[in-house]
Write a protein that holds these residues in place. Structure first.
Motif, mmCIF file in Angstrom:
data_model
loop_
_atom_site.group_PDB
_atom_site.id
_atom_site.type_symbol
_atom_site.label_atom_id
_atom_site.label_comp_id
_atom_site.label_asym_id
_atom_site.label_seq_id
_atom_site.Cartn_x
_atom_site.Cartn_y
_atom_site.Cartn_z
ATOM 1 N N CYS A 101 2.893 12.417 6.717
ATOM 2 C CA CYS A 101 3.632 11.252 6.214
ATOM 3 C C CYS A 101 2.760 10.298 5.409
ATOM 4 N N THR A 112 0.468 10.518 3.159
ATOM 5 C CA THR A 112 0.266 10.685 1.715
ATOM 6 C C THR A 112 1.293 9.860 0.950
ATOM 7 N N CYS A 113 2.503 9.780 1.414
ATOM 8 C CA CYS A 113 3.537 9.009 0.717
ATOM 9 C C CYS A 113 3.685 7.593 1.267
ATOM 10 N N HIS A 114 3.774 7.470 2.582
ATOM 11 C CA HIS A 114 4.061 6.145 3.158
ATOM 12 C C HIS A 114 2.787 5.346 3.415
ATOM 13 N N GLY A 123 3.843 2.065 2.136
ATOM 14 C CA GLY A 123 4.430 2.845 1.054
ATOM 15 C C GLY A 123 3.786 2.576 -0.292
ATOM 16 N N ASN A 132 7.598 5.392 -2.982
ATOM 17 C CA ASN A 132 7.876 5.708 -1.574
ATOM 18 C C ASN A 132 8.052 4.417 -0.787
ATOM 19 N N ASN A 186 11.103 8.625 -5.592
ATOM 20 C CA ASN A 186 10.630 9.902 -5.039
ATOM 21 C C ASN A 186 11.656 10.462 -4.039
#
Ligand code: HEC
Length: 164
Positions: A68, A70-72, A78, A83, A120
């Protein structure tokens, strides 16, 4: 014999002087101590829960870092326009079933999160086990300033069965 032992026991009870009564009185004394310690575990039962919750959180953090963050982002904030944050969002701290579904199925609905829409897409994570999803959701519900209660593997399992 019987009379002597009873007297011995009585003396033991009132005087608590083991020495003059011999082994038998001491045995009785030890037995009553055993009773006292046997009752103790009920008082410490709460500690087992805390340990289980910590294990759940530890697993949750591992899953978060791997699937998780990597995006958030590791701080749950985020990436603007891309994201959404997981800190202080209704999706994270609100309805458990909706939250479990987002992680199981992903989302490309253009959710509005705290007044902003993100471009995204959120991937599905149904390959994670019930324990892993329960762990990661418990972790995000208690991190980044969030103060919601935890989610159990049984709750994830129930929602997974509904969506199959
Ligand atoms: C590829 C990037 C990406 C990854 C990896 C990812 N997400 Fe998301 N997530 C998103 C996007 C984008 C949205 C918004 C989706 C939409 O608008 O439909 C979202 C939405 C969410 C939401 C609901 C909205 C909010 O911000 O409260 C939650 C909860 C969530 N993700 C949790 C997770 C968890 C837990 C993991 C790891 C198991 C994870 N996400 C992995 C990109 C990602």
């Amino acid at each position: 014999m019987r009379v002597a032992n009873n007297r011995c026991l009585l003396m033991g009870l009132w005087l608590v002087s083991a020495a003059s009564c011999g082994q038998r009185q001491q045995d009785d004394h030890e037995k009553s101590q055993d009773k006292a310690t046997a009752q103790k575990p009920t008082a410490t039962a709460g500690q087992a829960d805390t340990t289980a919750m910590t294990a759940n959180m530890e697993l949750g953090k591992l899953v978060y870092d791997q699937y998780c963050a990597t995006c958030h982002q590791s701080n749950g904030l985020g990436v603007p326009n891309l994201n959404p944050p997981l800190a202080h969002t209704d999706y994270v701290t609100g309805d458990k079933e909706r939250l479990i579904r987002i992680v199981l199925n992903g989302s490309n609905d253009g959710l509005e999160v705290n007044g902003m829409v993100y471009s995204n897409a959120m991937p599905a994570n149904a390959f994670l086990s019930d324990e892993e999803i329960a762990g990661v959701l418990s972790y995000i519900r208690k991190s980044f300033g969030n103060r919601a209660d935890t989610i159990s593997a049984a709750e994830v399992s129930r929602v997974r069965a509904l969506s199959d």
